[in-house]
Design a protein around this motif. Structure first.
Motif, PDB file in Angstrom:
ATOM      1  N   ALA A 145       0.836  -1.206   0.000  1.00 44.44           N
ATOM      2  CA  ALA A 145       0.000   0.000   0.000  1.00 44.44           C
ATOM      3  C   ALA A 145       0.870   1.256   0.000  1.00 44.44           C
ATOM      4  O   ALA A 145       0.608   2.202  -0.747  1.00 44.44           O
ATOM      5  CB  ALA A 145      -0.943  -0.004   1.207  1.00 44.44           C
ATOM      6  N   LEU A 146       1.906   1.247   0.800  1.00 41.08           N
ATOM      7  CA  LEU A 146       2.831   2.384   0.847  1.00 41.08           C
ATOM      8  C   LEU A 146       3.543   2.562  -0.497  1.00 41.08           C
ATOM      9  O   LEU A 146       3.656   3.672  -1.010  1.00 41.08           O
ATOM     10  CB  LEU A 146       3.852   2.174   1.967  1.00 41.08           C
ATOM     11  N   GLY A 147       3.990   1.471  -1.078  1.00 41.75           N
ATOM     12  CA  GLY A 147       4.666   1.529  -2.373  1.00 41.75           C
ATOM     13  C   GLY A 147       3.752   2.040  -3.474  1.00 41.75           C
ATOM     14  O   GLY A 147       4.145   2.894  -4.273  1.00 41.75           O
ATOM     15  N   TYR A 148       2.515   1.541  -3.514  1.00 41.12           N
ATOM     16  CA  TYR A 148       1.558   2.001  -4.522  1.00 41.12           C
ATOM     17  C   TYR A 148       1.209   3.477  -4.320  1.00 41.12           C
ATOM     18  O   TYR A 148       1.066   4.229  -5.284  1.00 41.12           O
ATOM     19  CB  TYR A 148       0.290   1.146  -4.525  1.00 41.12           C
ATOM     20  N   TRP A 149       1.069   3.891  -3.063  1.00 36.93           N
ATOM     21  CA  TRP A 149       0.793   5.298  -2.787  1.00 36.93           C
ATOM     22  C   TRP A 149       1.923   6.160  -3.344  1.00 36.93           C
ATOM     23  O   TRP A 149       1.665   7.188  -3.983  1.00 36.93           O
ATOM     24  CB  TRP A 149       0.637   5.525  -1.281  1.00 36.93           C
TER      25      TRP A 149
END
Length: 121
Positions: A96-100
């Motif tokens: 989720a952090l990477g996609y954000w």
């Protein structure tokens, strides 16, 4: 000063977050989550990380129980890394952090340029 009276585990939470929240740890977990078992040099090549920094990061992730290291006594020696069960459970928040970050790269670049321009005046 950290108020541990209201949150007795805050210092420990901070210790964990500083490990799992650093950029190399996040990138190692994302890489292992995507590709499964990887050798040291594969991780090094994929991430563009120095040998020393990768070695330190993997040792800390192993110490924290997120990564499993398997040593094969061959010539040359073969060392492989995989996510542990706990490391697997960390996939979703890290992804989720990477996609954000990916979704907001353009906005972040624009904000940095605007800020740099305003400060340079």
């Amino acid at each position: 000063m950290l108020d541990t009276a209201g949150c007795p585990d805050c210092k420990r939470i901070n210790d964990v977050l500083s490990r799992v929240g650093d950029r190399w740890s996040v990138l190692v977990v994302i890489s292992l989550a995507r590709d499964g078992t990887l050798r040291f040099n594969e991780l090094k090549k994929n991430l563009g990380i120095s040998q020393r920094m990768l070695s330190l990061t993997l040792k800390e992730l192993e110490r924290d129980g997120l990564v499993h290291r398997t040593y094969h006594p061959t010539i040359p020696p073969k060392v492989e890394y995989t996510l542990t069960e706990m490391g697997q459970s960390f996939r979703e928040p890290v992804s989720a952090l990477g996609y954000w970050a990916l979704e907001n790269l353009t906005k972040i670049d624009a904000a940095r340029q605007a800020y740099d321009k305003s400060v340079a005046k």
